[in-house]
Enzyme design. Structure first.
Site, PDB file in Angstrom:
ATOM      1  N   SER A  24      -0.762  52.975  -1.805  1.00 23.08           N
ATOM      2  CA  SER A  24      -2.202  53.110  -2.079  1.00 23.08           C
ATOM      3  C   SER A  24      -2.551  54.179  -3.105  1.00 23.08           C
ATOM      4  CB  SER A  24      -2.961  53.387  -0.776  1.00 23.08           C
ATOM      5  OG  SER A  24      -3.112  52.204  -0.031  1.00 23.08           O
TER       6      SER A  24
ATOM      7  N   LYS B 270      -4.403  53.152  -6.142  1.00 25.59           N
ATOM      8  CA  LYS B 270      -5.866  53.067  -6.112  1.00 25.59           C
ATOM      9  C   LYS B 270      -6.500  54.117  -7.018  1.00 25.59           C
ATOM     10  CE  LYS B 270      -6.672  51.019  -1.507  1.00 25.59           C
ATOM     11  NZ  LYS B 270      -5.443  50.978  -0.727  1.00 25.59           N
TER      12      LYS B 270
ATOM     13  N   SER C 189      -8.934  54.578   2.168  1.00 21.92           N
ATOM     14  CA  SER C 189      -7.912  53.705   1.594  1.00 21.92           C
ATOM     15  C   SER C 189      -8.094  52.251   2.000  1.00 21.92           C
ATOM     16  CB  SER C 189      -6.508  54.190   1.990  1.00 21.92           C
ATOM     17  OG  SER C 189      -5.537  53.723   1.078  1.00 21.92           O
TER      18      SER C 189
END
Length: 425
Positions: A135, A138, A190
């Site tokens: 993640s 991101k 997240s």
């Protein structure tokens, strides 16, 4: 107030736990890590031989098997000389001359400590080794979305948002969400559902990934290739500690990003009942909490981004400020043993802050990749006291309430003992 027998003991135990939680900063109220237990003892892999020079380690599942009719992309070319300076072409520990030994208990395979403002790289391990970002990718999606979407635009949640794999913040069909709220869900919690909702506005998953990869190239992140908007593993996905450090630094030029990684809690909307399901009810709003434990437990923490998949293991990018200096830390392929990733990050930040101001082994790129230095003025999160009301009503309010509960339990004990003593007299 009447407290008797086991009720007194229960009140005392509850008060003690609540008061202790308040004193320790409310860490017990934070979300659990995606993988908090490992059964196999773990030691840091030796990277001196550059095992990840071209590709990440072999996957442990089928998440990177290409779709029928597709093939796995070829590994990205390895730049020569190394981006950021010749020393960053090394694959083992890369430390300034005369630097002390690195902290113990660092199980993360690759890591890098950098100065957020100057772009100087202070110390690293396998800085250009290629690993999976999970993640932390991101960061690229956040930059693209924050620079291309109207934060006040309100979108309607879809079943496709709710059905995405992995971590979800709780977007529901028919819910109404501003892009600002989607960014909160993306950065703080997240949420892969938030990533899907944002990617949809960017033209869909493939278009969003293409924009993320274009951004990576423009930032001279030549070890990085996104395969999914959320960081779920996919064919050809890779990054490096160096690249993530540069991406994090770029994100820190955006004021809202700097604010959101520093925010502890916010209110998030609910969504209506599904009329096709007779027993369904309206889903009320709820509070989302920042999943970065460093934010709650490290003095001067500015915030950051966590990540985890079975293939990537734990990944982490964060920053902290001390004595007017801001340092970032990136960890890749970490484990929760012998200590958790945020604790490993804390030790490496301490190590970086203890190094002399002129200690460096390389530099993060500027936008054109030619020299170190900020690509734009770097943003700072607002002071805690100036945070938005939603943030103020987060952990700070909880800690105060918990402390008050503990004090009430102690007062109850005093009254109980006084009454018993008075009767005995």
């Amino acid at each position: 107030m009447k407290i008797q027998g086991t009720s007194l003991l229960a009140a005392l135990c509850a008060g003690a736990v609540l008061a202790a939680t308040a004193v320790t900063g409310g860490a017990a109220a934070q979300p659990a890590s995606p993988s908090s237990v490992t059964t196999t003892p773990f030691t840091t892999p030796n990277t001196d031989g550059c095992p990840q020079k071209t590709t990440p380690p072999a996957p442990v599942d089928s998440s990177e098997v290409p779709a029928p009719g597709s093939t796995t992309p070829k590994p990205l070319a390895v730049p020569t000389p190394a981006v950021g300076g010749s020393r960053l072409g090394e694959c083992g520990l890369v430390l300034p001359k005369g630097a002390p030994a690195v902290p113990q208990d660092i199980s993360s395979t690759a890591w890098l400590v950098a100065d957020v403002d100057s772009g100087e790289v202070l110390a690293a391990k396998d800085p250009h080794g290629r690993y999976r970002p999970a993640s932390t990718i991101k960061l690229l999606l956040a930059i693209v979305a924050l620079r291309n979407l109207d934060l006040d635009t309100v979108v309607t949640g879809t079943q496709a948002d709710a059905d995405v794999d992995g971590t979800r913040v709780g977007i529901g069909p028919g819910g109404r969400y501003s892009n600002r709220q989607l960014m909160q869900a993306l950065i703080m919690a997240s949420g892969n559902d938030a990533a899907h909702a944002l990617a949809t506005q960017l033209g869909g998953d493939d278009a969003a990934v293409a924009k993320m990869n274009e951004l990576a190239k423009s930032l001279y992140l030549l070890d990085t290739r996104a395969a999914t908007p959320s960081g779920l593993d996919g064919p050809g996905m890779s990054t490096s500690a160096y690249d993530l450090s540069a991406a994090f630094r770029e994100a820190m030029t955006i004021p809202l990003f700097a604010e959101l990684i520093h925010t502890e809690q916010v209110d998030f909307p609910g969504y209506p009942r599904d009329p096709k399901i007779p027993e369904d009810k309206d889903h009320p709003g709820f509070v989302i909490a920042n999943d970065n434990h460093l934010l709650y437990n490290y003095d001067g923490a500015l915030g950051g981004k966590t990540g985890f998949t079975d293939d990537s293991r734990h990944t982490f990018a964060a920053a902290a400020e001390r004595n007017g200096r801001r340092l970032s830390i990136v960890l890749l392929q970490g484990e929760v043993l012998p200590i958790r990733p945020w604790q490993q990050a804390a030790r490496l930040l301490d190590y970086g802050f203890a190094l002399p101001r002129d200690a460096q082994v390389g530099a993060l790129p500027s936008r054109n990749g030619d020299s170190p230095g900020p690509t734009a003025p770097l943003a700072s999160p607002p002071p805690k006291d100036d945070a938005a009301p939603a943030a103020e009503s987060g952990n700070g309010g909880i800690r105060t309430a918990l402390l008050a509960a503990g004090l009430l339990a102690i007062l109850a004990l005093v009254l109980y003992v006084h009454r018993r003593t008075s009767r005995r007299r």
